[in-house]
Design an enzyme around this catalytic site. Structure first.
Site, PDB file in Angstrom:
ATOM      1  N   LYS A  57       0.896  -1.225   0.044  1.00  0.00           N
ATOM      2  CA  LYS A  57      -0.147   0.169   0.151  1.00  0.00           C
ATOM      3  C   LYS A  57       0.865   1.429   0.019  1.00  0.00           C
ATOM      4  O   LYS A  57       2.182   1.205  -0.012  1.00  0.00           O
ATOM      5  CB  LYS A  57      -0.996   0.012   1.267  1.00  0.00           C
ATOM      6  CG  LYS A  57      -1.938  -1.229   1.321  1.00  0.00           C
ATOM      7  CD  LYS A  57      -2.631  -1.458   0.051  1.00  0.00           C
ATOM      8  CE  LYS A  57      -3.713  -2.520   0.132  1.00  0.00           C
ATOM      9  NZ  LYS A  57      -3.400  -3.826   0.151  1.00  0.00           N
TER      10      LYS A  57
HETATM   11  C1  LIG Z   1      -4.525  -4.840   0.839  1.00  0.00           C
HETATM   12  C2  LIG Z   1      -6.046  -5.152   0.728  1.00  0.00           C
HETATM   13  C3  LIG Z   1      -6.907  -5.695   1.791  1.00  0.00           C
HETATM   14  C4  LIG Z   1      -5.990  -6.579   2.922  1.00  0.00           C
HETATM   15  O1  LIG Z   1      -5.042  -5.544   3.709  1.00  0.00           O
HETATM   16  P1  LIG Z   1      -3.993  -6.298   4.713  1.00  0.00           P
HETATM   17  O2  LIG Z   1      -3.441  -5.254   5.386  1.00  0.00           O
HETATM   18  O3  LIG Z   1      -2.902  -7.221   4.010  1.00  0.00           O
HETATM   19  O4  LIG Z   1      -4.993  -7.280   5.537  1.00  0.00           O
HETATM   20  C5  LIG Z   1      -8.160  -5.755   1.907  1.00  0.00           C
HETATM   21  N1  LIG Z   1      -8.725  -5.362   0.845  1.00  0.00           N
HETATM   22  C6  LIG Z   1      -8.414  -4.807  -0.271  1.00  0.00           C
HETATM   23  C7  LIG Z   1      -9.132  -4.170  -1.213  1.00  0.00           C
HETATM   24  C8  LIG Z   1      -6.813  -4.545  -0.200  1.00  0.00           C
HETATM   25  O5  LIG Z   1      -6.135  -3.885  -1.251  1.00  0.00           O
END
Ligand SMILES: *Cc1c(COP(=O)(O)O)cnc(C)c1O
Length: 394
Positions: A195
């Protein structure tokens, strides 16, 4: 003297321009050292407080720092009080955690199609999917671009449904001036390495409905009222409710604080790269080779992702191979949940998923991270353009 063995198998060759590399803000090491020095390593120390304050300033809503967006979604599903027989409407074109959080409670994900322009939930498909069993709608803000929250909000109001925003990709993005994650009763944000800002694994639950906060704190603290105890609001703490270990350690929070302090600068760099891709590849769209991302006028985005929609799956695979051969990492994205093993077992579809099936086969994401140099961006653009120049010549 004992000799250490080297690796027995060769690692795959490293790409010169990988698809993703985690942002580095600068103060991560210093803050981790300070956390170690301070001796508070578990959750809810000074770094957790600082991160929560910084996030609350950005969002204007209370947040609970957790160890992943997955944890935030699982807490949200518990707070929605859904169970067997209940339905939760969501896109099929999303990460597994969006659905898994609700399946863990025994609820049924109802997968609906996405809109062709933003690749976000198709609000009319949502309206059609509502039944007497529907309890919640889960909009996913794909690529950090806001869903049609006004329309989804009015569908939720009309039927008395909860709105849980999967804003995993959406920090610093907004819809009609409102930060993503702050429009539903609950929102979930991710600080995973993939992210815009990160602490490796991390997340936040945004609690926009004040009546849910007490229970949210208890779920996060293994089902206890330890958060109230730490604030001096009770003289002992005990088991109150369901819960799990959802909090982020101070080591993660120390890393995250460094990144949160620099989030504007890191996002500005991403936006500059995103704009460079869009400007340099605009004629591919004009010539019918590829479609570029669509950002509606009422959305401010955070340049989480730059994608191209090619004409076919074969062409997409050929572009990925072409870029890989030039040391550039480009990747496709979600396998639609409605066609996955677990999605078929635990969920159902409503309406056609034609856009989801079509788009997931044709989408490719280009490298996008703050330390990508201008020269590297130029290199990626040239490699993409060369691929389509060959097509035109052929
Ligand atoms: C990255 C992501 C998640 C999960 O995030 P984590 O922090 O890895 O648990 C859930 N939903 C979406 C749309 C994502 O892009």
């Amino acid at each position: 003297m004992a000799l250490r063995q080297g690796p027995t198998s060769e690692a795959p060759p490293r790409l010169e321009i990988p698809f993703n590399r985690a942002a580095r803000a600068g103060n991560e090491q210093a803050y981790i050292d300070a956390a170690i020095e301070g001796g508070h390593l578990s959750a809810d120390g000074p770094f957790t407080r600082d991160c929560s304050r910084l996030l609350e300033e950005m969002l204007g809503s209370p947040v609970l720092l957790v160890h992943s967006c997955t944890a935030a979604l699982e807490m949200a599903a518990l707070l929605c009080e859904v169970g067997p027989g209940d339905e939760v409407i969501m896109p099929s074109y999303t990460f597994v955690s969006t659905a898994n959080a609700f399946v863990l409670r025994g609820a049924t994900p109802v997968f609906v199609d996405i809109a062709e322009d933003t690749l976000n939930l198709d609000a009319e498909a949502v309206a059609t999917a509502v039944t007497s069993r529907t309890k919640a709608i889960v909009p996913v803000h794909y690529a950090g671009v806001g869903c049609d929250m006004d329309r989804l909000g009015s569908i939720a109001d009309e039927h008395g449904l909860l709105l849980v925003e999967d804003a995993a990709q959406g920090l610093l993005s907004s819809y009609r001036g409102r930060p993503l994650g702050t429009m539903g009763q609950l929102g979930a944000i991710s600080f995973h390495e993939t992210k815009n800002i990160t602490c490796g694994e991390g997340g936040a639950l945004v609690v926009n409905e004040p009546a849910l906060m007490d229970r949210a704190e208890i779920l996060r603290e293994k089902g206890t009222d330890r958060s109230r105890f730490f604030r001096g609001q009770t003289d002992k703490y005990t088991w109150m409710d369901l819960g799990s270990s959802h909090a982020l350690s101070e080591l993660g929070a120390a890393f995250l604080k460094a990144q949160l302090e620099e989030v504007e600068r890191l996002t500005a760099r991403r936006l500059a790269i995103w704009d460079a891709y869009r400007d340099a590849l605009a004629d591919l769209e004009r010539d019918g080779h590829a479609r570029l991302p669509v950002v509606p006028a009422d959305c401010i985005h955070n340049a989480h992702m730059f994608y191209l929609l090619l004409r076919s799956r074969d062409e997409r695979e050929a572009l990925i191979a072409h870029l890989r051969a030039r040391g550039i990492g480009a990747v496709f994205h979600y396998v639609p949940l409605h066609s996955s093993t677990a999605g078929r077992r635990f969920g159902r579809t409503s309406g056609t998923l034609a856009v989801t099936d079509d788009v997931s086969a044709r989408l490719v994401r280009l490298p996008l991270w703050p330390e990508l140099s201008d020269e590297q961006v130029t290199q990626v653009i040239a490699a993409v353009r060369a691929f389509f120049a060959d097509k035109t010549a052929a």
